[in-house]
Scaffold this active site. Structure first.
Site, PDB file in Angstrom:
ATOM      1  N   TYR A 175       0.841  -1.208   0.000  1.00 38.17           N
ATOM      2  CA  TYR A 175       0.000   0.000   0.000  1.00 38.17           C
ATOM      3  C   TYR A 175       0.872   1.252   0.000  1.00 38.17           C
ATOM      4  CZ  TYR A 175      -3.728   3.221   1.442  1.00 38.17           C
ATOM      5  OH  TYR A 175      -4.632   4.258   1.506  1.00 38.17           O
ATOM      6  N   LYS A 179       1.150   3.874  -3.090  1.00 38.72           N
ATOM      7  CA  LYS A 179       0.692   5.255  -2.920  1.00 38.72           C
ATOM      8  C   LYS A 179       1.821   6.252  -3.178  1.00 38.72           C
ATOM      9  CE  LYS A 179      -3.618   4.343  -1.974  1.00 38.72           C
ATOM     10  NZ  LYS A 179      -4.697   4.740  -2.891  1.00 38.72           N
TER      11      LYS A 179
END
Length: 276
Positions: A175, A179
């Protein structure tokens, strides 16, 4: 200055609930027609419930109640073909495409019992959170450029795209990596699409009350990591969670004529979470 959004068309991924639904309603209130997509089925590596067909239908209903037009498509952002089909359906229905909100994503979490491998988790989380945004841009690019109307692409990143938040588990590592990767993708396409008058920016929310955050798996992850993340989970304004409408306000601004000279920007909407 008005927003200049009336009569325009937006593609929104991850639109069945949470941020995506909020953005769809906010843009519809400005006169934007919505192409709303979501996956609408579970993913084995994601340890919380995902949106359903009924959720996506509810988004369409709420958009129409807000005065907008809406078509929906079940689309997995890991499949560019799904997204191309959604774009083609939207352009056929509404005649154009002006705004893209690459919002679909999945967050970390700790399930009660692990049923997938770390390699599967890494692969899915990178594919959804990073490759999915690239697929969305590529699916929309031709329609936007060939129309010659300019436009705006807004990519949902995270405070995890500005600050190292993971501490060794595969979902959180992927993640955070994805991102951060979205910022590089945004800057590359801001340069690539700038001559066509298409602006590209990222928005970086902190935590808010959405199904991606309000679930037992995320609560377990926060409890396990609150003392391990630099700065904890506090923010400079001591606000805690923010309202999803605050992110939608930023999306509407970046989509609008008021942001006509803003491109290549990573915009935190986080009460200073990313600086503590």
């Amino acid at each position: 200055m008005t927003t200049g959004l009336d009569g325009k068309v937006a593609l929104i991924t991850g639109a069945a609930r949470g941020q995506g639904r909020s953005h769809a309603i906010a843009l519809a209130q400005e006169g934007v027609a919505i192409i709303a997509t979501d996956i609408c089925h579970p993913i084995d590596t994601v340890p919380y419930d995902l949106a359903t067909d009924a959720d996506l239908a509810e988004t369409a209903k709420l958009v129409e109640e807000a005065g907008g037009r809406c078509i929906t498509a079940v689309a997995d952002v890991r499949s560019r073909l799904d997204l191309v089909a959604a774009v083609e359906a939207g352009v056929e229905a509404f005649g154009r495409l002006d705004v893209v909100v690459a919002n679909a994503g999945v967050a970390q979490g700790l399930p009660p019992q692990e049923t997938t491998t770390v390699d599967e988790q890494w692969a899915d989380y990178i594919a959804i959170n990073l490759t999915g945004a690239w697929n969305t841009i590529k699916a929309a690019q031709e329609a936007m450029v060939s129309a010659g109307n300019g436009g705006s692409i807004i990519i949902t990143s995270s405070t995890s795209g500005l600050k190292g938040m993971s501490r060794g588990d595969a979902r959180a590592d992927a993640y955070t990596a994805a991102k951060h990767g979205l910022v590089g993708l945004m800057r590359a396409y801001a340069i690539e699409l700038g001559p066509a008058g298409i602006r590209v920016n990222t928005v970086h929310p902190t935590a808010m009350s959405t199904p991606m955050v309000d679930n037992p798996a995320m609560a377990a992850w926060v409890e396990a990591n609150v003392s391990r993340v630099a700065g904890g989970f506090g923010d400079a304004m001591h606000r805690g969670r923010i309202e999803v409408q605050e992110i939608s306000d930023a999306v509407v601004f970046l989509a609008s004529d008021r942001a006509r000279s803003i491109t290549g920007v990573a915009l935190p909407v986080d009460a200073g979470f990313s600086i503590v």
